[in-house]
Scaffold this motif. Structure first.
Motif, PDB file in Angstrom:
ATOM      1  N   LEU A 202      -5.431   9.386  -3.276  1.00 33.08           N
ATOM      2  CA  LEU A 202      -5.058   8.059  -3.761  1.00 33.08           C
ATOM      3  C   LEU A 202      -6.163   7.583  -4.694  1.00 33.08           C
TER       4      LEU A 202
ATOM      5  N   GLY B  67       1.198   5.302   0.529  1.00 27.55           N
ATOM      6  CA  GLY B  67       0.551   6.321   1.354  1.00 27.55           C
ATOM      7  C   GLY B  67       1.367   7.592   1.418  1.00 27.55           C
TER       8      GLY B  67
ATOM      9  N   HIS C  56       3.382   2.206  10.779  1.00 27.78           N
ATOM     10  CA  HIS C  56       2.972   3.597  10.592  1.00 27.78           C
ATOM     11  C   HIS C  56       3.521   4.485  11.709  1.00 27.78           C
TER      12      HIS C  56
ATOM     13  N   TYR D 117       0.556  -4.546   3.627  1.00 21.41           N
ATOM     14  CA  TYR D 117      -0.694  -4.688   4.372  1.00 21.41           C
ATOM     15  C   TYR D 117      -1.036  -6.156   4.596  1.00 21.41           C
TER      16      TYR D 117
ATOM     17  N   ASP E 141      -6.696   1.019  -4.898  1.00 23.08           N
ATOM     18  CA  ASP E 141      -5.960   0.095  -4.038  1.00 23.08           C
ATOM     19  C   ASP E 141      -5.658  -1.161  -4.842  1.00 23.08           C
TER      20      ASP E 141
ATOM     21  N   GLN F 254      -4.198   7.212   2.480  1.00 22.36           N
ATOM     22  CA  GLN F 254      -3.868   5.808   2.261  1.00 22.36           C
ATOM     23  C   GLN F 254      -5.168   5.016   2.133  1.00 22.36           C
TER      24      GLN F 254
ATOM     25  N   ASP G 262       0.834  -1.198   0.000  1.00 20.92           N
ATOM     26  CA  ASP G 262       0.000   0.000   0.000  1.00 20.92           C
ATOM     27  C   ASP G 262       0.869   1.249   0.000  1.00 20.92           C
TER      28      ASP G 262
END
Length: 221
Positions: free
Chosen positions: A101, A70, A203, A136, A104, A84, A68
């Motif tokens: 974004l 972000g 994160h 992820y 996905d 994200q 992913d």
């Protein structure tokens, strides 16, 4: 389109303004090759009965990896947010936070990958934009994924950061930092890897490392 400017350890910084990218939109693309997708492609290309059988077995055992893309955003007025897929925080191009974004890509099979769009017409409102990527879903780490992040301006200027030196176990990477420097935006290659720590999400570890002061709670997508 001119040849891409590749940001390396030896030449990590580029000025967007000096390349004519001082306004309009800039697209940040993440593309990678999922081990499972690559194995399935090799299976379709295999020849001979035993060759196809071996390739099919490898494809069946290969793991999917969901990367992913972000962007952690620190605004000039002190505001902060993240764009994200996690938590459906897809952002907005023409409204706050002027970063969005588009989709996905969960498998790495999409030719277009994942794309963030940054509206440079509002660049005066940005203090820092930290581009990052994390795993992820799926086992393993970034090794063998051939991940590349490209920044492409409206006029076709292209800047690339190759994520090709991942250590074992890395599940997140700070790709590049876009920041205001002497009145203009510059892109600085980071490629700083992060591995999971007990009680600290990837994160949060990235946010702490760059002193962004963000608070994190578990999310889903």
């Amino acid at each position: 389109m001119s040849a891409p400017v590749i940001l390396t350890k030896g030449s990590p910084t580029v000025s967007l303004a000096k390349h004519g990218a001082a306004s309009g939109l800039i697209r940040v693309n993440l593309n990678w090759a999922s081990p499972k997708t690559a194995a399935e492609r090799r299976a379709t290309e295999a020849t001979g009965f035993f060759g196809r059988m071996k390739a099919s077995l490898r494809a069946g055992a290969a793991k999917e990896v969901d990367l992913d893309l972000g962007c952690m955003i620190l605004l000039a007025d002190g505001g902060k947010t993240v764009v994200q897929a996690l938590g459906n925080s897809f952002g907005s191009v023409h409204g706050y936070p002027y970063v969005a974004l588009d989709a996905d890509d969960r498998t790495g099979a999409s030719a277009g990958g994942e794309n963030l769009v940054i509206n440079l017409d509002h660049q005066a409102e940005f203090k820092k934009l930290l581009l990052f990527v994390y795993i992820y879903g799926g086992s393993g780490d970034f090794r063998g994924l051939d991940a590349v992040t490209s920044l492409v301006s409206d006029r076709g200027d292209r800047f690339e950061v190759h994520l090709d030196d991942s250590p074992p176990g890395a599940r997140g990477c700070a790709i590049a930092l876009i920041k205001r420097q002497r009145g203009e935006l510059v892109v600085e290659r980071e490629v700083r890897w992060f591995t999971p720590q007990q009680g600290v999400s990837v994160h949060e570890a990235i946010s702490r490392a760059y002193r962004l002061g963000m608070s994190w709670t578990p999310g889903r997508k």
